[in-house]
Design a protein around this motif. Structure first.
Motif, short mmCIF file in Angstrom:
data_model
loop_
_atom_site.label_atom_id
_atom_site.label_comp_id
_atom_site.label_asym_id
_atom_site.label_seq_id
_atom_site.Cartn_x
_atom_site.Cartn_y
_atom_site.Cartn_z
N ASN A 122 0.85 -1.19 0.00
CA ASN A 122 0.00 0.00 0.00
C ASN A 122 0.88 1.24 0.00
OD1 ASN A 122 0.68 0.52 2.88
ND2 ASN A 122 -0.55 -1.33 3.19
N ASN A 123 0.25 2.40 -0.14
CA ASN A 123 1.00 3.64 -0.20
C ASN A 123 1.63 4.02 1.13
OD1 ASN A 123 0.72 4.42 -2.95
ND2 ASN A 123 -1.40 5.00 -2.58
N VAL A 124 1.05 3.56 2.23
CA VAL A 124 1.63 3.84 3.54
C VAL A 124 2.99 3.16 3.66
CG1 VAL A 124 1.39 3.52 6.03
CG2 VAL A 124 -0.60 4.15 4.66
N GLN A 125 3.05 1.89 3.25
CA GLN A 125 4.32 1.17 3.27
C GLN A 125 5.34 1.82 2.35
OE1 GLN A 125 4.33 -2.83 1.59
NE2 GLN A 125 5.66 -3.55 3.23
N LEU A 126 4.90 2.25 1.18
CA LEU A 126 5.78 2.93 0.24
C LEU A 126 6.29 4.23 0.84
CD1 LEU A 126 7.06 3.40 -2.53
CD2 LEU A 126 4.86 4.31 -3.32
N LEU A 128 6.59 5.11 4.05
CA LEU A 128 7.51 4.86 5.16
C LEU A 128 8.87 4.41 4.64
CD1 LEU A 128 5.15 3.07 7.72
CD2 LEU A 128 5.98 5.44 7.78
N THR A 129 8.86 3.57 3.60
CA THR A 129 10.12 3.09 3.02
C THR A 129 10.90 4.24 2.41
OG1 THR A 129 9.13 0.93 2.54
CG2 THR A 129 11.15 1.52 1.35
N LEU A 130 10.22 5.09 1.63
CA LEU A 130 10.90 6.21 0.99
C LEU A 130 11.36 7.24 2.02
CD1 LEU A 130 8.78 6.83 -2.24
CD2 LEU A 130 10.93 5.58 -1.96
N ALA A 131 10.59 7.41 3.10
CA ALA A 131 11.00 8.32 4.17
C ALA A 131 12.31 7.84 4.80
CB ALA A 131 9.90 8.43 5.22
N ALA A 132 12.38 6.53 5.07
CA ALA A 132 13.60 5.96 5.66
C ALA A 132 14.78 6.11 4.70
CB ALA A 132 13.36 4.49 6.00
N LEU A 133 14.55 5.86 3.42
CA LEU A 133 15.62 5.98 2.43
C LEU A 133 16.09 7.42 2.29
CD1 LEU A 133 14.33 3.58 -0.38
CD2 LEU A 133 16.24 3.19 1.18
N SER A 134 15.16 8.36 2.32
CA SER A 134 15.50 9.77 2.19
C SER A 134 16.31 10.27 3.38
CB SER A 134 14.23 10.61 2.03
OG SER A 134 13.51 10.23 0.87
N ILE A 135 15.87 9.88 4.58
CA ILE A 135 16.63 10.26 5.77
C ILE A 135 17.99 9.59 5.77
CG2 ILE A 135 16.69 10.11 8.29
CD1 ILE A 135 13.67 10.39 8.29
N GLY A 136 18.04 8.35 5.28
CA GLY A 136 19.31 7.66 5.15
C GLY A 136 20.24 8.38 4.19
N LEU A 137 19.69 8.93 3.11
CA LEU A 137 20.49 9.70 2.16
C LEU A 137 21.08 10.93 2.84
CD1 LEU A 137 19.79 10.47 -1.53
CD2 LEU A 137 20.12 12.39 0.02
N TRP A 138 20.25 11.63 3.62
CA TRP A 138 20.75 12.80 4.36
C TRP A 138 21.84 12.40 5.34
CZ3 TRP A 138 20.12 13.29 9.76
CH2 TRP A 138 20.62 14.48 10.29
N SER A 180 -7.00 8.44 -6.99
CA SER A 180 -6.93 7.76 -5.71
C SER A 180 -5.78 8.28 -4.85
CB SER A 180 -6.76 6.25 -5.91
OG SER A 180 -7.83 5.73 -6.65
N PRO A 181 -5.69 9.58 -4.64
CA PRO A 181 -4.61 10.11 -3.81
C PRO A 181 -4.83 9.71 -2.36
CG PRO A 181 -6.18 11.84 -4.27
CD PRO A 181 -6.61 10.64 -5.09
N ASP A 182 -3.75 9.56 -1.61
CA ASP A 182 -3.89 9.19 -0.21
C ASP A 182 -3.50 10.33 0.73
OD1 ASP A 182 -0.75 8.37 0.62
OD2 ASP A 182 -1.28 8.18 -1.49
N PHE A 183 -3.15 11.48 0.17
CA PHE A 183 -2.79 12.63 0.98
C PHE A 183 -3.34 13.87 0.29
CE2 PHE A 183 0.27 16.00 2.22
CZ PHE A 183 0.01 16.00 3.58
N LEU A 184 -4.56 14.27 0.66
CA LEU A 184 -5.25 15.37 -0.01
C LEU A 184 -5.30 15.09 -1.51
CD1 LEU A 184 -3.98 18.47 1.98
CD2 LEU A 184 -6.08 17.17 2.29
N TYR A 185 -4.60 15.89 -2.32
CA TYR A 185 -4.71 15.74 -3.77
C TYR A 185 -3.53 15.01 -4.38
CZ TYR A 185 -8.07 19.37 -2.71
OH TYR A 185 -9.09 20.08 -2.15
N ARG A 187 0.06 12.08 -3.73
CA ARG A 187 0.56 10.92 -3.04
C ARG A 187 1.33 11.35 -1.78
NH1 ARG A 187 -2.42 6.72 -4.72
NH2 ARG A 187 -2.22 6.35 -6.95
N SER A 188 1.15 10.60 -0.71
CA SER A 188 1.77 10.97 0.57
C SER A 188 3.29 10.81 0.55
CB SER A 188 1.19 10.10 1.69
OG SER A 188 1.42 8.73 1.45
N TRP A 189 3.83 10.02 -0.40
CA TRP A 189 5.27 9.81 -0.44
C TRP A 189 6.01 10.88 -1.23
CZ3 TRP A 189 6.47 9.33 -5.53
CH2 TRP A 189 5.51 8.78 -6.38
#
Length: 223
Positions: A122-126, A128-138, A180-185, A187-189
């Motif tokens: 689901n988009n929530v899993q996506l 969270l995964t991208l958030a972790a990868l982005s913070i890891g990049l930083w 089918s956006p999951d964050f207002l208009y 994608r939440s990722w």
């Protein structure tokens, strides 16, 4: 520059800095446009592209302005990061070499590639995964508080701008409606992608500014 008389050192430095600023801005703009086009191709499969897949061949399409906007944003971000470092008196010294910058770009492209190619439950899993990868990049290529703060702030502003554009129907191509956006208009990722992009362009901008910093230091010690 080496032939300037001592009395004209300030004038020479001003001319050099102005010229160098323009060159850095142009290079960052070009990198931003190039990455925007490349990443757009990676996102086509998920139908969330910011401009049509055939934008390269249809440069006069209604979304012709998106790549230049991405380039302009990249230039601003790349120039802003070293400026903030200078203002805070905290020059960024972590992994300051082009090989590190290139790896950062590769990881950024990889994060985008993962968001387009990897199937998540689901988009929530996506998200969270991208958030972790982005913070890891930083953490891997930046680790500065100013870098993290600017990254989050600009990512939120970019997300808000995207929401407004989509809500007002500025984008009319398939996928730009974000079905089918999951964050207002949208994608939440998407903020995670923006954050990773900001950190990447910030690193490129810092590396380009490093030459200017070294030149000024050398001239200061010589004179």
């Amino acid at each position: 520059m080496s032939h300037c008389a001592p009395v004209s050192l300030r004038t020479c430095l001003t001319v050099y800095l102005t010229t160098n600023l323009g060159i850095r801005g142009a290079m960052l703009f070009s990198v931003g446009v190039f990455l925007a086009l490349v990443l757009n191709l990676l996102q086509v499969q998920r139908n969330v592209t910011l401009f049509p897949p055939d934008v390269i061949s249809s440069i006069f399409s209604s979304a012709w302005w998106v790549p230049p906007c991405c380039g302009t944003a990249s230039a601003i971000i790349g120039l802003l990061y070293p400026c903030i470092d200078s203002r805070l008196g905290e020059p960024h010294k972590f992994k300051r070499e082009w090989s590190s910058v290139m790896r950062c770009v590769a990881v950024f492209v990889g994060i985008n590639h993962a968001s387009a190619k990897v199937d998540f439950a689901n988009n929530v899993q996506l998200s969270l995964t991208l958030a972790a990868l982005s913070i890891g990049l930083w953490w891997t290529f930046d680790r500065s508080r100013s870098g993290f703060g600017l990254g989050v702030s600009i990512a939120l502003l970019a997300t808000l701008a995207t929401q407004l554009l989509v809500y007002n129907g500025v984008f009319h191509y398939q996928g730009l409606q974000y079905t089918s956006p999951d964050f207002l208009y949208i994608r939440s990722w998407l903020p995670c992608i923006f954050f990773a992009g900001v950190i990447t362009m910030g690193n490129i901008g810092r590396q380009l500014a490093l030459y200017e910093y070294k030149f000024i230091q050398e001239k200061t010690h010589q004179d």
